[in-house]
Design a protein around this motif. Structure first.
Motif, PDB file in Angstrom:
ATOM      1  N   VAL A 295       0.977  -0.894   0.071  1.00  0.00           N
ATOM      2  CA  VAL A 295       0.051  -0.161   0.114  1.00  0.00           C
ATOM      3  C   VAL A 295       0.573   1.195  -0.290  1.00  0.00           C
ATOM      4  O   VAL A 295       0.867   2.435  -1.089  1.00  0.00           O
ATOM      5  CB  VAL A 295      -0.651   0.111   1.153  1.00  0.00           C
ATOM      6  CG1 VAL A 295      -1.754   1.353   1.357  1.00  0.00           C
ATOM      7  CG2 VAL A 295      -1.833  -1.240   1.137  1.00  0.00           C
ATOM      8  N   LEU A 296       1.996   1.134   0.589  1.00  0.00           N
ATOM      9  CA  LEU A 296       2.930   2.613   0.872  1.00  0.00           C
ATOM     10  C   LEU A 296       3.649   2.673  -0.241  1.00  0.00           C
ATOM     11  O   LEU A 296       3.371   3.858  -0.772  1.00  0.00           O
ATOM     12  CB  LEU A 296       3.496   2.148   2.124  1.00  0.00           C
ATOM     13  CG  LEU A 296       3.175   2.493   3.378  1.00  0.00           C
ATOM     14  CD1 LEU A 296       4.014   2.278   4.561  1.00  0.00           C
ATOM     15  CD2 LEU A 296       2.424   3.366   3.856  1.00  0.00           C
ATOM     16  N   HIS A 297       4.034   2.179  -1.195  1.00  0.00           N
ATOM     17  CA  HIS A 297       4.923   1.675  -1.988  1.00  0.00           C
ATOM     18  C   HIS A 297       3.403   2.037  -3.290  1.00  0.00           C
ATOM     19  O   HIS A 297       3.874   2.970  -4.435  1.00  0.00           O
ATOM     20  CB  HIS A 297       5.163   0.881  -2.516  1.00  0.00           C
ATOM     21  CG  HIS A 297       6.899   0.630  -2.265  1.00  0.00           C
ATOM     22  ND1 HIS A 297       7.107   1.134  -2.094  1.00  0.00           N
ATOM     23  CD2 HIS A 297       7.352  -0.787  -1.311  1.00  0.00           C
ATOM     24  CE1 HIS A 297       8.678   0.820  -1.207  1.00  0.00           C
ATOM     25  NE2 HIS A 297       8.328  -0.177  -0.955  1.00  0.00           N
ATOM     26  N   GLY A 298       2.713   1.709  -3.714  1.00  0.00           N
ATOM     27  CA  GLY A 298       2.084   2.264  -4.374  1.00  0.00           C
ATOM     28  C   GLY A 298       1.286   3.691  -4.521  1.00  0.00           C
ATOM     29  O   GLY A 298       1.132   4.302  -5.008  1.00  0.00           O
ATOM     30  N   LEU A 299       0.873   3.889  -3.241  1.00  0.00           N
ATOM     31  CA  LEU A 299       1.068   5.509  -3.322  1.00  0.00           C
ATOM     32  C   LEU A 299       1.908   6.433  -3.164  1.00  0.00           C
ATOM     33  O   LEU A 299       1.643   7.387  -3.872  1.00  0.00           O
ATOM     34  CB  LEU A 299       0.489   5.647  -1.017  1.00  0.00           C
ATOM     35  CG  LEU A 299       0.109   7.706  -0.425  1.00  0.00           C
ATOM     36  CD1 LEU A 299      -1.053   7.019  -1.841  1.00  0.00           C
ATOM     37  CD2 LEU A 299       0.217   6.983   0.655  1.00  0.00           C
ATOM     38  N   ILE A 364      -0.012  -1.223 -11.549  1.00  0.00           N
ATOM     39  CA  ILE A 364       0.205   0.072 -10.859  1.00  0.00           C
ATOM     40  C   ILE A 364       2.162   0.599 -11.643  1.00  0.00           C
ATOM     41  O   ILE A 364       2.755   1.227 -12.250  1.00  0.00           O
ATOM     42  CB  ILE A 364       0.579  -0.380  -9.325  1.00  0.00           C
ATOM     43  CG1 ILE A 364      -0.422   0.489  -9.163  1.00  0.00           C
ATOM     44  CG2 ILE A 364       1.518   1.581  -8.720  1.00  0.00           C
ATOM     45  CD1 ILE A 364      -0.685   0.515  -7.704  1.00  0.00           C
ATOM     46  N   ALA A 365       2.933  -0.429 -11.927  1.00  0.00           N
ATOM     47  CA  ALA A 365       4.360  -0.901 -11.737  1.00  0.00           C
ATOM     48  C   ALA A 365       4.801  -0.182 -13.357  1.00  0.00           C
ATOM     49  O   ALA A 365       5.355   0.259 -13.727  1.00  0.00           O
ATOM     50  CB  ALA A 365       5.565  -1.774 -11.567  1.00  0.00           C
ATOM     51  N   ALA A 399      -5.593   6.523 -13.758  1.00  0.00           N
ATOM     52  CA  ALA A 399      -6.924   6.027 -13.354  1.00  0.00           C
ATOM     53  C   ALA A 399      -6.763   4.916 -13.010  1.00  0.00           C
ATOM     54  O   ALA A 399      -7.279   3.995 -12.029  1.00  0.00           O
ATOM     55  CB  ALA A 399      -8.079   6.302 -14.659  1.00  0.00           C
ATOM     56  N   LEU A 400      -6.029   3.867 -13.768  1.00  0.00           N
ATOM     57  CA  LEU A 400      -5.850   3.011 -13.823  1.00  0.00           C
ATOM     58  C   LEU A 400      -4.712   2.467 -12.454  1.00  0.00           C
ATOM     59  O   LEU A 400      -5.340   1.205 -12.030  1.00  0.00           O
ATOM     60  CB  LEU A 400      -4.990   1.898 -14.661  1.00  0.00           C
ATOM     61  CG  LEU A 400      -4.965   0.311 -14.927  1.00  0.00           C
ATOM     62  CD1 LEU A 400      -6.400  -0.240 -14.576  1.00  0.00           C
ATOM     63  CD2 LEU A 400      -4.305   0.401 -16.050  1.00  0.00           C
ATOM     64  N   SER A 404      -6.103   0.169  -8.982  1.00  0.00           N
ATOM     65  CA  SER A 404      -5.225  -0.643  -8.550  1.00  0.00           C
ATOM     66  C   SER A 404      -4.925  -0.536  -7.336  1.00  0.00           C
ATOM     67  O   SER A 404      -4.567  -1.669  -5.760  1.00  0.00           O
ATOM     68  CB  SER A 404      -4.008  -0.933  -9.353  1.00  0.00           C
ATOM     69  OG  SER A 404      -4.238  -0.843 -10.278  1.00  0.00           O
ATOM     70  N   LEU A 405      -4.673   0.977  -6.679  1.00  0.00           N
ATOM     71  CA  LEU A 405      -4.166   1.207  -5.143  1.00  0.00           C
ATOM     72  C   LEU A 405      -5.060   0.810  -3.760  1.00  0.00           C
ATOM     73  O   LEU A 405      -5.612  -0.044  -2.630  1.00  0.00           O
ATOM     74  CB  LEU A 405      -4.040   2.758  -5.070  1.00  0.00           C
ATOM     75  CG  LEU A 405      -3.041   2.933  -3.240  1.00  0.00           C
ATOM     76  CD1 LEU A 405      -2.240   2.369  -3.204  1.00  0.00           C
ATOM     77  CD2 LEU A 405      -3.486   4.557  -3.717  1.00  0.00           C
ATOM     78  N   ASP A 406      -6.964   1.463  -5.228  1.00  0.00           N
ATOM     79  CA  ASP A 406      -8.076   1.174  -3.606  1.00  0.00           C
ATOM     80  C   ASP A 406      -8.350  -0.543  -3.915  1.00  0.00           C
ATOM     81  O   ASP A 406      -7.986  -0.604  -3.069  1.00  0.00           O
ATOM     82  CB  ASP A 406      -9.153   1.594  -4.802  1.00  0.00           C
ATOM     83  CG  ASP A 406      -8.572   3.109  -4.740  1.00  0.00           C
ATOM     84  OD1 ASP A 406      -8.854   3.715  -3.843  1.00  0.00           O
ATOM     85  OD2 ASP A 406      -9.869   3.416  -5.732  1.00  0.00           O
TER      86      ASP A 406
END
Length: 483
Positions: A295-299, A364-365, A399-400, A404-406
C-alpha cells in the motif's frame, strides 16, 4: 346542448394535449430511467452504491461549472503575462493554505464517523453558497474571489475524502472495490463531459451564469446526500489508521492470558507490558502493522501520477496559450489535450473494471513505466502528437493506478482501519496534485523543458516505488481479501 357540444370539442383537444405532453415528457423520463437502471445494476441499487454514483455525478457536474467560470475569469479574459500572474496568485491564495489544511482533513473526518452523510451534504451546500458568493466577484476578478475559491477547493477535497471512505460500506455482494470505484469515477467523468459544454453556453450569456448553475446543482447534491443509506454513518469496528509506522514503535501483541507468558528470567510478559504502558501514560495509537509495503509503495507511485496531473494542467495551459499546437488556435490546442486526457481517463477506468484488480502491484508498476516512457519520448520528440499522447497516457495511467491502489487497500488493510486508510491516502494524493501544480506555474514556458520535468516527476516516483511493488508482488499478499 351547448355544454354538450363544448365537451365533445374539448375531448379531442385534451387527447392532443396529452399526446404532445407525453411526447415532450418521454425523452426526459426515458433518459432518467435509463440512467437509474445503469447506476443501480448488479445490486448497486439495493446496497446504496447507485445513489453514491448519482451523487458523484452531481459533484462532477457542479465542479466543472465552477471551473468554467474561474478559467474564464482568471485565465482566458486577460493577456498571457497577466493570466500567469493571476494564476500564481490563485495558487498562493488557495493552494498554499490547502497544503496546510490537507493534512487536517483526514484526521478531522476521522472524528466524524457517524456524520458522513452530513459531511458530504455540508461540502455540497458550502460550494452552493460559495458559488453564489463568487457570482458577484467573477466579472471583476477581485481579490475577494480567491478566499471563496479556496473554500470551494477545500470543500471539494473534503467531499472526495469522505466519498472514498464511504465506498467500502456500500459494496454489493460479490462486487470488488475496484469495480465499485470504476463505476463511481466513470459517472463523474460522464457528468463532467455533459456539464462542460452547458457551462460554456451559460458563460456566453454572462460570466456569473455558470456559478448560478453550479449553485443549483450543489443544492440538489445536498438533498441527494441525505438519501444515502444509514449504514454510511456506521462506524462499527473502525479504528484510526496511520500510513507510516515510525521505526521502533512496532510492538508484538500482548499475551491474552491474564498472567501473561513466563520468560526465562521468571518475569511475566503481560505484567511487564502493562507496567511499561503505565509508565508511558497512554497506549500508542494503532498503525497499519499488518498491511505490508504494497500500500505504501502504491501510494508513492500514485502520488507521482497525481503530481504529474497537476503539473500538466497548469504548465500546458500556459504553454499552449503562448505557443499553440501547429496550425491550431490556443483554445483548440487546449481542447485537444483536454479531450485526450479525458478519453484516457475514461479508458483507464474501464480497463480497471475489466481487469478486476488482478496483480495490482504489477499493474501500478507497469503503468508508471508506460507513463515515464511516453514522457521521455515527448521530451525528445516534442510535437503536437506527443503532447496529446502524453495527456492521454497520463489520464489512462492515473485512473488505472488509482483503481489498483484502492484494490490493494481493500485486500491488505484490515476492515477496522480501512476507512481511515482511504481518508489518509486521498489527502496525500491531493497534496501531491498541489505540489505538481505549483511546479507547473513556476516553470519557464519551454516545451522540451516541461516534458523533461514531467519525466523527472515520474522517474522519482518509479525510483521510490517500483522495486518495492515488484518485490511485494513476488512475495504475494499476506492478507488476500479481494472480493
Amino acid at each position: 346542448m351547448a355544454a354538450a357540444r363544448s365537451s365533445e370539442a374539448s375531448g379531442p383537444l385534451r387527447r392532443v394535449g396529452r399526446t404532445m405532453g407525453h411526447a415532450l415528457h418521454t425523452p426526459f423520463t426515458g433518459t432518467a430511467k435509463g440512467i437509474r437502471k445503469a447506476t443501480h445494476a448488479h445490486g448497486a441499487g439495493e446496497s446504496g452504491l447507485g445513489k453514491l454514483i448519482e451523487l458523484h455525478a452531481v459533484n462532477g457536474a457542479g465542479d466543472v461549472m465552477i471551473t468554467v467560470a474561474l478559467a474564464s475569469t482568471v485565465f482566458f479574459s486577460v493577456p498571457t503575462d497577466e493570466a500567469r500572474g493571476r494564476v500564481a496568485l490563485y495558487l498562493a491564495v488557495t493552494m498554499a493554505p490547502f497544503i496546510l489544511l490537507a493534512p487536517v482533513i483526514g484526521p478531522l473526518l476521522d472524528r466524524l464517523p457517524h456524520g458522513r452523510r452530513a459531511a458530504m451534504a455540508g461540502a455540497m451546500f458550502a460550494r452552493a453558497v460559495l458559488a453564489l458568493t463568487m457570482s458577484g466577484a467573477v466579472a471583476t476578478g477581485g481579490l475577494e474571489l480567491y478566499p471563496a475559491a479556496l473554500g470551494v477547493l477545500v470543500s471539494s477535497k473534503a467531499y472526495g475524502v469522505v466519498r472514498s471512505a464511504v465506498v467500502p460500506r456500500l459494496l454489493p455482494p460479490r462486487f470488488s472495490l475496484v469495480k465499485a470505484n470504476s463505476r463511481v469515477t466513470l459517472a463523474g467523468l460522464l457528468a463532467t463531459g455533459v456539464a462542460a459544454p452547458i457551462g460554456a453556453g451559460l458563460q456566453s450569456i454572462g460570466s456569473a451564469w455558470p456559478l448560478y448553475g453550479a449553485c443549483t446543482i450543489f443544492i440538489g447534491g445536498t438533498v441527494l446526500a441525505f438519501t444515502l443509506p444509514h449504514k454510511v454513518d456506521s462506524a462499527k469496528g473502525e479504528r484510526k489508521a496511520r500510513l507510516v509506522v515510525p521505526h521502533g514503535q512496532e510492538r508484538p501483541p500482548a499475551d491474552p492470558r491474564p498472567g501473561g507468558s513466563t520468560r526465562k528470567d521468571g518475569t511475566k510478559s503481560g505484567h511487564r507490558n502493562a507496567d511499561a504502558s503505565r509508565k508511558k501514560g497512554r497506549e500508542k495509537p494503532p498503525g497499519l502493522r499488518s498491511v505490508g509495503p504494497s500500500v505504501l509503495h502504491g501510494l508513492q507511485a500514485n502520488a507521482s501520477h497525481r503530481a504529474l496531473s497537476g503539473f500538466l494542467i497548469f504548465f500546458l495551459a500556459f504553454l499552449l496559450r503562448e505557443h499553440p499546437l501547429a496550425g491550431q488556435s490556443a483554445a483548440v490546442s487546449l481542447g485537444i489535450v483536454g479531450v485526450a486526457a479525458g478519453v484516457g481517463n475514461a479508458c483507464g477506468t474501464a480497463v480497471g473494471s475489466w481487469l478486476r484488480a488482478r496483480g495490482p502491484e504489477v499493474i501500478i508498476a507497469t503503468v508508471l513505466g508506460l507513463a515515464l516512457g511516453v514522457a521521455v519520448l515527448a521530451a525528445v520528440f516534442f510535437s503536437t502528437v506527443m503532447v496529446a499522447a502524453l495527456g492521454a497516457t497520463a489520464g489512462f495511467t492515473q485512473a488505472l493506478s488509482k483503481l489498483s491502489l484502492d484494490a490493494m487497500i481493500q485486500r491488505d488493510v484490515p476492515e477496522e482501519v480501512r476507512t481511515s486508510a482511504f481518508a489518509r491516502s486521498e489527502t496525500v494524493l491531493q497534496m501531491a496534485w498541489v505540489v505538481g501544480g505549483a511546479i507547473g506555474i513556476a516553470l519557464p514556458l519551454n516545451g522540451v523543458l516541461g516534458m523533461s520535468v514531467a519525466a523527472g516527476i515520474l522517474a522519482l516516483g518509479a525510483a521510490a516505488s517500483v522495486r518495492g511493488l515488484l518485490g511485494a508482488a513476488r512475495r504475494g499478499s499476506p492478507h488476500p481479501r479481494v472480493a
